[in-house]
Design a protein around this motif. Structure first.
Motif, short mmCIF file in Angstrom:
data_model
loop_
_atom_site.label_atom_id
_atom_site.label_comp_id
_atom_site.label_asym_id
_atom_site.label_seq_id
_atom_site.Cartn_x
_atom_site.Cartn_y
_atom_site.Cartn_z
N THR A 1 42.13 47.49 43.31
CA THR A 1 41.73 48.86 42.96
C THR A 1 42.90 49.53 42.24
N THR B 1 35.46 35.13 50.10
CA THR B 1 35.56 36.58 50.04
C THR B 1 36.42 36.88 48.83
N PRO B 2 35.84 37.51 47.80
CA PRO B 2 36.63 37.72 46.58
C PRO B 2 37.77 38.72 46.81
N GLY B 3 38.82 38.53 46.04
CA GLY B 3 39.92 39.49 46.09
C GLY B 3 39.48 40.83 45.49
N LYS B 4 40.13 41.89 45.92
CA LYS B 4 39.72 43.21 45.45
C LYS B 4 40.95 43.96 44.97
N TYR C 1 45.78 45.96 46.31
CA TYR C 1 45.18 44.63 46.17
C TYR C 1 44.93 44.03 47.54
N GLN C 2 43.70 43.64 47.75
CA GLN C 2 43.34 42.89 48.96
C GLN C 2 43.08 41.46 48.51
N GLY D 1 41.81 37.64 48.28
CA GLY D 1 40.56 36.99 48.66
C GLY D 1 40.80 35.96 49.75
#
Length: 191
Positions: free
Chosen positions: A52, A47-50, A136-137, A139
């Protein structure tokens, strides 16, 4: 006088052996081995980091607004100015209505409405602090693996054993014999 004598001649017996040696053959065939190593099973789910970054507030602080936001601000400002104008006119109407209380309300209103407003300003930062919002979420990496054991098949071959027993045959090479002669037994025929 002649005495008779016995003459004995003997031959010893000879025993002969005919030996056929035993034959033994042993052969060990190699074992048959089959080895297979199945590949390990590996599954990876990522699951890639996100990240924004919201710069909307910073752009608005620099008066570089999106057209929709600008229209919304103009509409809001127009509504606020309309409400303020309505309140001002109502207040001026109340002042004119109470003209009997003294004063010159028309001149006072003209003076207030004719002056430019005085704006107070100290130190300002453009864009304002913390106007750029980041989120930032992290990964996620899930790893599932399974190591497969090797498949080993061994077939052991029995040894081959051939044995021919030996044979021993006895035979007489020479038979025993005894020969006896009497010597000196001559009869005088003269007498």
């Amino acid at each position: 006088m002649n005495f008779p004598q016995l003459k004995m001649e003997s031959t010893f017996g000879q025993l002969g052996l005919n030996i056929q040696k035993p034959v033994q053959e042993i052969e060990q065939p190699a074992a048959e081995i089959s080895i297979q190593q199945p590949k390990a099973e590996l599954e990876m789910e990522t699951t890639p980091g996100k990240l924004t970054i919201d710069q909307t507030q910073a752009w608005e602080d620099m008066d570089l607004k999106h057209i929709f936001k600008r229209i919304e601000d103009f509409a809001q400002n127009g509504y606020q100015d309309w409400l303020a104008g309505m309140g001002r006119r109502a207040s001026e109407g109340d002042d004119l209505m109470r003209i009997e209380n003294g004063g010159i309300p028309i001149a006072d209103h003209a003076k207030i409405n004719g002056e430019s407003p005085i704006y107070e300003f100290n130190i300002g930062f453009v864009p304002s602090h913390f106007s750029v919002k980041t989120n930032y979420q992290p990964g996620d990496l899930k790893i599932n693996w399974k190591a497969n054991k090797p498949e080993i098949d061994v077939q052991v071959n029995k040894p081959r054993h051939d044995y021919t027993p030996g044979v021993i045959r006895g035979e007489m090479k020479q038979w025993p014999s005894l020969k006896i002669e009497v010597i000196g037994l001559e009869v005088d025929e003269k007498k």
